[in-house]
Write a protein that holds these residues in place. Sequence first.
Motif, PDB file in Angstrom:
ATOM      1  N   ASP A 232      70.000  57.009  36.672  1.00 60.58           N
ATOM      2  CA  ASP A 232      69.419  57.497  37.933  1.00 60.58           C
ATOM      3  C   ASP A 232      70.144  58.781  38.314  1.00 60.58           C
ATOM      4  O   ASP A 232      71.099  59.193  37.652  1.00 60.58           O
ATOM      5  CB  ASP A 232      69.616  56.415  39.019  1.00 60.58           C
ATOM      6  CG  ASP A 232      68.638  56.592  40.182  1.00 60.58           C
ATOM      7  OD1 ASP A 232      67.869  57.571  40.152  1.00 60.58           O
ATOM      8  OD2 ASP A 232      68.648  55.750  41.102  1.00 60.58           O
TER       9      ASP A 232
ATOM     10  N   LYS B  39      70.379  49.605  37.178  1.00 58.57           N
ATOM     11  CA  LYS B  39      68.934  49.891  37.382  1.00 58.57           C
ATOM     12  C   LYS B  39      68.506  51.213  36.745  1.00 58.57           C
ATOM     13  O   LYS B  39      69.335  52.068  36.437  1.00 58.57           O
ATOM     14  CB  LYS B  39      68.631  49.899  38.879  1.00 58.57           C
ATOM     15  CG  LYS B  39      69.357  50.995  39.620  1.00 58.57           C
ATOM     16  CD  LYS B  39      68.862  51.152  41.037  1.00 58.57           C
ATOM     17  CE  LYS B  39      69.523  52.397  41.648  1.00 58.57           C
ATOM     18  NZ  LYS B  39      68.860  52.910  42.781  1.00 58.57           N
TER      19      LYS B  39
ATOM     20  N   GLY C  84      66.252  54.386  37.845  1.00 63.05           N
ATOM     21  CA  GLY C  84      65.589  55.010  39.005  1.00 63.05           C
ATOM     22  C   GLY C  84      64.165  55.393  38.649  1.00 63.05           C
ATOM     23  O   GLY C  84      63.841  55.600  37.474  1.00 63.05           O
ATOM     24  N   ASP C  85      63.306  55.518  39.645  1.00 65.98           N
ATOM     25  CA  ASP C  85      61.884  55.853  39.396  1.00 65.98           C
ATOM     26  C   ASP C  85      61.731  57.209  38.725  1.00 65.98           C
ATOM     27  O   ASP C  85      60.948  57.361  37.789  1.00 65.98           O
ATOM     28  CB  ASP C  85      61.098  55.842  40.719  1.00 65.98           C
ATOM     29  CG  ASP C  85      60.988  54.435  41.281  1.00 65.98           C
ATOM     30  OD1 ASP C  85      61.203  53.490  40.495  1.00 65.98           O
ATOM     31  OD2 ASP C  85      60.713  54.283  42.486  1.00 65.98           O
TER      32      ASP C  85
ATOM     33  N   ALA D  41      64.031  58.823  36.991  1.00 73.01           N
ATOM     34  CA  ALA D  41      64.617  58.750  35.640  1.00 73.01           C
ATOM     35  C   ALA D  41      63.635  58.085  34.678  1.00 73.01           C
ATOM     36  O   ALA D  41      63.465  58.519  33.538  1.00 73.01           O
ATOM     37  CB  ALA D  41      65.920  57.966  35.690  1.00 73.01           C
TER      38      ALA D  41
END
Length: 544
Positions: free
Chosen positions: A247, A296, A298-299, A301
């Motif tokens: 991210d 996580k 990220g959107d 990424a």
Amino acid sequence: MALHVPKAPGVAQMLKEGSRYFSGLDEAVFRNIGACKQFAQTIRTAYGPNGMNKMVINHIEKLFVTNDAATIIRELDVEHPAAKLMILASEMQEQEIGDGTNFVIIFAGALLEAAEDLLRMGLTSSEIVDGYELALDTALDILPTLTCHEVKDYRNLAEVEKVIKTSIMSKQYGNEDFLAHLVAKACVSILLEKATFNVDNVRVCKILGGGLQASEVVQGMVFKRQVEGDVTKKENAKVAVFSCAVDILQTETKGTVLIKSADELMNFSRGEESMLEHQIKAIADAGAGVIVSGAKFGDMALHYVNKYGMMAVKLSSKWDVRRLCKTVGATALPRLTAPTKEEMGYADTVYVDELGDTSLVVFRLEGKESRVATIVIRGSTDNYMDDIERAIDDGVNTFKGLTRDGRFVPGAGAAEIELSRQVASYGETHPGLEQYAIKKFATALETFPKTIAENSGVKGAEVVSKLLAAHEEGDKTMGFDIEADKAVLKDVVPAGILDLYLTKMWGLKYATNAACTILKVDQIIMAKRAGGPKPQAPKAPDDD
């Protein structure tokens, strides 16, 4: 003025109110022996292939249905101090060998039961302990002479399959051929040329649905997860592993950015995006086909990962990240930087699969250098699959034992009866009161064939007398045939019923040591319990 009431003289005078004190044969020794006998009898009915299952509900109300002594004692919160000593011996056996926990508890219980008779006859605890230790030394000298089979080449699949079948049979009678094949295949496939075998390298993945016969071995690792991005398959993939989130990087320190115009705002956010794209492009240019993250995605990424045609896999457990690194030969990077060739791992295929309702991500290695193998178990209920996993665990531990020492002794009670016979004849030649304890040690060894027979619905005494008669005639490999309806013997070596030499050796040592430790106790002093919240009273059962 409050009246001071003096305490009774003796030990009670020294201790706080609420503490307890037991001493002497009746109060301390027989009380300890009674608790251990009770515990051993509970475990005894679970011994052997026809052993009964126990339904155990632990302190957080999780249900276990198993005949595996290691699981039963781990989930039961046993309070009695003497029974705890037996459990400690059993746990040591579990750590040393990984199998034979039931053997330790039953044998320690049988030794204590025999000691109770001797104490009532008038022998002292120290004489019994000396006798037991002499008998143990004799038994450990005799045991290597009973070796009937030795595995020289533990890379030979058929040979390994034959010898690990017995340990699996005691947990899963009827499925032992299929499970032994799976375990042997998994263990032999990950055995490197000069490295020692590590039990942790055989993973188990349980997937609900199908039947046991649908289980298989996968070279590599299997995770019950979905992929994060759009790409679902990569072949000959280089794997980049990150322990951080994929991210936009958060700065170490807090700062304030003063933006004065709309252009500055646009440039600021675009700068962040182009920096992230630059990082992910660098990873793609390094040749990585799969990105694995321990945190996580990220959107933004994920958008760039998809743009450069890479596969994204998220693993929530740091242990899984470490195991995957070992499997594919990668290094987990703590920051989002382009990995070097040495830091990237390799997998022949990384793909998404679906078994039943469960989505899987599979990292498969076809070559011979696979370091981790996963046994995918299929079954109808979670409890059933847990029991299969315990059987597989026993098989894997037996394989680990045979890589250290490939000797096997006859199973089905044959080794115990032969030990019992030879220890008893040694006891007759020994002068002094220890001979009674030595003979009782020999009698305690007869518990095993007796228990196997009783759990199979056959009279134990009849089986023991037939076995002793056969062994007296020189048939040292005759054991009890559990498949017959009555007391029938069979030669266990052609039948392939073999027990690992190390399991028996350590089991005898730990059980005797535990029994001797318990017999040496003549006083129990229990301090007052520390204060704390009172345990909740059990709820009344619902009438409906």
